[in-house]
Design a protein around this motif. Structure first.
Motif, PDB file in Angstrom:
ATOM      1  N   GLU A  76       3.240  11.644  36.387  1.00 28.91           N
ATOM      2  CA  GLU A  76       4.344  10.824  36.881  1.00 28.91           C
ATOM      3  C   GLU A  76       5.571  10.968  35.977  1.00 28.91           C
ATOM      4  N   ASN A  80       9.241  12.313  36.998  1.00 28.83           N
ATOM      5  CA  ASN A  80      10.393  11.450  36.766  1.00 28.83           C
ATOM      6  C   ASN A  80      11.356  12.046  35.752  1.00 28.83           C
ATOM      7  N   THR A  84      10.641  18.007  39.332  1.00 31.42           N
ATOM      8  CA  THR A  84      10.316  17.548  40.682  1.00 31.42           C
ATOM      9  C   THR A  84       9.498  18.564  41.471  1.00 31.42           C
TER      10      THR A  84
END
Length: 133
Positions: A76, A80, A84
């Motif tokens: 994650e 972030n 991407t």
């Protein structure tokens, strides 16, 4: 020949119980998934109040922690942080809440939690892991 640690049914139940206790102490309705080192489900507990989708998400978090050999929070944070393209990886639920059970540096299994905020999912997962390591 190499040997490796593995979770037993007793371990799975200890993880489920400890994680549930942590969630209940905080008033959180979550789903708790425990998987082996290959990401295959060994145990699942959906607590009262846990959203229906959390059963699938917790299972995927446990799977991803196993095949990724790390906490899913790392995935994650990577996404972030700007990477991407990683969302196209053949994995679902690249979200915080999947935590490996490490025994002597080896992944013996994993815990996936879904149902509350990311840091709370991680807190519950770590409480489960702490029951066996």
């Amino acid at each position: 020949m190499k040997t490796k640690p593995a979770l037993t049914l007793t371990d799975v139940n200890a993880i489920l119980d400890a994680a549930q206790k942590e969630a209940e102490a905080n008033g959180w309705g979550v789903t708790i998934a425990v998987a082996d080192d290959g990401g295959h489900l060994l145990g699942l507990r959906r607590m009262d109040g846990a959203p229906p989708f959390s059963a699938d998400v917790a299972t995927q978090k446990a799977r991803n922690a196993a095949i990724g050999r790390r906490e899913t929070q790392a995935f994650e944070e990577m996404i972030n942080g700007g990477r991407t393209a990683f969302v196209t990886a053949p994995m679902q639920s690249l979200l915080a809440g999947g935590v490996p059970v490490l025994v002597e540096g080896e992944v013996a299994g994993t815990v996936g939690i879904s149902g509350v905020k990311p840091d709370q999912d991680v807190q519950v997962a770590r409480a489960g892991v702490a029951a066996v390591v």
